[in-house]
Design an enzyme around this catalytic site. Structure first.
Site: not given
Length: 637
Positions: A315, A368
């Site tokens: 993330d 990401e």
């Protein structure tokens, strides 16, 4: 008087690796480990707190009295406190009571390496053994590499476990209940993988799990560590890979967590320009500190080893690698070369990916990362970050912007769809339609679509079909597969009652068939990350808002022709250029009646003529349904 016996799991070599940032199995040493010592059963505890004046273990075994079990600090300046406590045993709660050299501040902290926690809002760590689960996924682990390689289908269902479905009392489904309901559903829908939004222990539900406290523990909201293993096992026994969201970018400042762990900035960077995230009001790991790097990489490998995880989606990578991420001038400082890259974070990510791929076969790491940072999926030894895949955020934003426009205006914006192919093969991209796009007033995917109800559903089918025909892996957030009307709300279940209505049931059937078609069509995945796997037929028919292209696999006989009509106008006798003579047959159509479409189809076979078109020697006249995607395969004469 302390009742702690001197004992250590650490060797001198362990300590040297830890200090060098190269110890990637710290979970075997730190934390709480049940064992026998000098004929007594008990638990060995160890914790890193170099600025502590004293460290005591408090818990159920000493009535939370901080004077009974004082750990011993190691002699080697490692900052590790440790010892064996005979009275402690599995299932007991505990914390570390740390007195800091910094003004004698006393705090009770959770164990950073704990395997289990009390159910939120309670915060204590729990002594637990995670080695006593018997896995039944031997077959999957044996052939996982063949399922998880980059030339295999990758259709991912993104799930937040707490809000996928609740029971009749409105409570969470347990891991073991999900092992039946969610596993069966993902299998029925023909997804190849599931991605779980963070399941590591977290204190605050509205964070969706992205602000972690217990990096080595699955959240107790849904059951025990073994219950979570049972869920993973069930996915694997049904040939479904499991990806976990992993958050090495930041952590919350909750008093019982990692922040100011020993009274100093131990895990977080001491400079707020590098150690505090203004968007999320959270703390940023200190990637310059070797012991912190060892902690994080050990954590990544822990999930792959003990929980048989098949991939880690990392993330907020952009927030890690840019010093000026979400900061104004004066709120950040350049690196030693005057640039805006966080060189230590970049180095950490390279070490992380190298460790993952060196230690585990058949896994993937997925970034990401929302910027044009070069080489995210390039191997580390070639100067890249070393990820297996990267989310294609540009495709997502451009495509959703295009589909939100009234079809009458789309001819002026066709470049929003074609631009992604200009850079589609610069990285190994995954195309996401993720949770971030259906919250905070962005509306659900269905609600983004223009037109009347029929057109909104047709637009959404066309969007999904275009996504699956476009090069790259795929990811779809839960609820999108049956066209949820409302934005995602983490506090409640998805609106499963919508499946009582034909348009939503039709969308579900469509996504199920789309996944199956994708899995059974090698041209869509064998060369998904190579220019050899894609060829434009026509990208410039703006007037008709039509795109056409070929997708190619290892065997040219399996090549397919994709034609997309992004208007609600039926197009009859639409001429398309081809490379071969013979016939083409329709093999997929997003406009079929069972999907809620109008049922417009082509003849069983369409003859190819010798008329030159689209700069090709042959052509055929086909029918394009309104707001539809049609796929053809060549058939010899």
């Amino acid at each position: 008087m302390s009742q702690v016996k001197a004992y250590s799991l650490f060797t001198d070599f362990d300590i040297s690796l830890f200090k060098a940032g190269k110890h990637f199995k710290l979970y075997e040493k730190f934390g709480a480990h049940s064992m026998q010592f000098e004929g007594e059963g008990g638990v060995y505890f160890s914790v890193w707190a170099p600025s502590a004046k004293s460290v005591a273990v408090v818990g159920d075994f000493n009535y939370w009295d901080g004077s009974e079990h004082m750990l011993n600090v190691r002699w080697d300046s490692s900052g590790i406190w440790e010892g064996f406590i005979p009275l402690a045993k599995k299932g007991m709660r505990y914390k570390f009571k740390i007195t800091s050299n910094n003004n004698n501040i006393i705090t009770e902290k959770v164990d950073p390496y704990a395997h289990y926690f009390e159910r939120s809002p309670n915060t204590a760590s729990i002594i637990w053994d995670i080695k006593d689960y018997t896995w039944k996924d031997k077959n999957w682990m044996g052939y996982r590499k063949d399922k998880n390689d980059l030339d295999k289908p990758y259709s991912v269902y993104e799930v937040q476990l707490g809000s996928w479905k609740k029971n009749s009392e409105g409570e969470f489904l347990s891991y073991r209940e999900l092992a039946v309901e969610l596993v069966n559903y993902v299998k029925e829908m023909n997804f190849t993988h599931v991605e779980l939004m963070p399941i590591m222990e977290y204190p605050y539900d509205p964070s969706w799990g992205y602000q972690l406290i217990g990096y080595f523990a699955p959240t107790s909201r849904f059951g025990s560590p073994q219950d979570f293993m049972y869920l993973i096992d069930a996915f694997h026994q049904n040939d479904i890979g499991v990806i976990l969201d992993w958050v090495p970018a930041h952590f919350p400042s909750d008093q019982h967590g990692l922040g100011l762990f020993d009274g100093t900035h131990l895990y977080e960077h001491p400079d707020t320009k590098k150690g505090y995230h203004p968007d999320w009001k959270s703390l940023i790991f200190n990637y310059e500190r070797n012991e912190v790097r060892s902690f994080l990489i050990s954590n990544a490998l822990f999930w792959l080893e003990y929980y048989h995880i098949d991939g880690l989606r990392v993330d907020a990578v952009a927030s890690m690698i840019y010093l000026d991420y979400s900061r104004e001038e004066g709120e950040w400082e350049p690196n030693i070369f005057g640039g805006n890259q966080n060189l230590e974070a970049v180095s950490f990510l390279k070490d992380f990916n190298t460790a993952v791929y060196n230690n585990f076969e058949g896994v993937q790491t997925i970034a990401e990362e929302s910027t044009a940072f070069s080489g995210v999926t390039k191997p580390v030894d070639q100067g890249g970050l070393g990820f297996g895949m990267k989310w294609m955020m540009g495709w997502m934003h451009d495509t959703l912007a295009y589909f939100s426009k009234d079809p009458i205006h789309r001819k002026f914006h066709q470049n929003e769809l074609t631009f992604s192919l200009a850079y589609a093969f610069t990285e190994n991209f995954m195309l996401p339609l993720s949770h971030d796009e259906v919250v905070h007033g962005k509306k659900s995917l269905l609600s983004k679509q223009p037109g009347d109800e029929w057109q909104r559903f047709a637009n959404l089918r066309t969007l999904y079909a275009f996504m699956f025909m476009h090069p790259g892996a795929k990811l779809l957030f839960m609820g999108s597969e049956f066209a949820q009307y409302e934005e995602w709300n983490f506090e409640k279940s998805l609106d499963w009652n919508l499946l009582e209505f034909l348009p939503h049931k039709g969308m579900l059937n469509f996504v199920k068939d789309l996944n199956l078609f994708y899995k059974e069509t090698p041209a869509l995945y064998e060369k998904a990350f190579s220019t050899e796997g894609f060829e434009w037929i026509a990208y410039d028919d703006n007037e008709n808002s039509v795109l056409s292209f070929l997708r190619k696999g290892h065997d040219s006989e399996n090549d397919i022709l994709v034609v997309c009509n992004f208007t609600p106008t039926l197009k009859v006798n639409y001429k398309i250029g081809l490379n071969k003579k013979g016939y083409i047959k329709e093999i997929f159509n997003s406009d079929l009646l069972p999907y809620g479409g109008s049922g417009v189809k082509n003849a069983e076979s369409v003859e190819v003529s010798h008329d030159t078109w689209n700069q090709r020697k042959f052509s055929a006249s086909i029918t394009l349904p309104p707001l539809g995607v049609v796929v053809f395969q060549h058939v010899d004469e």
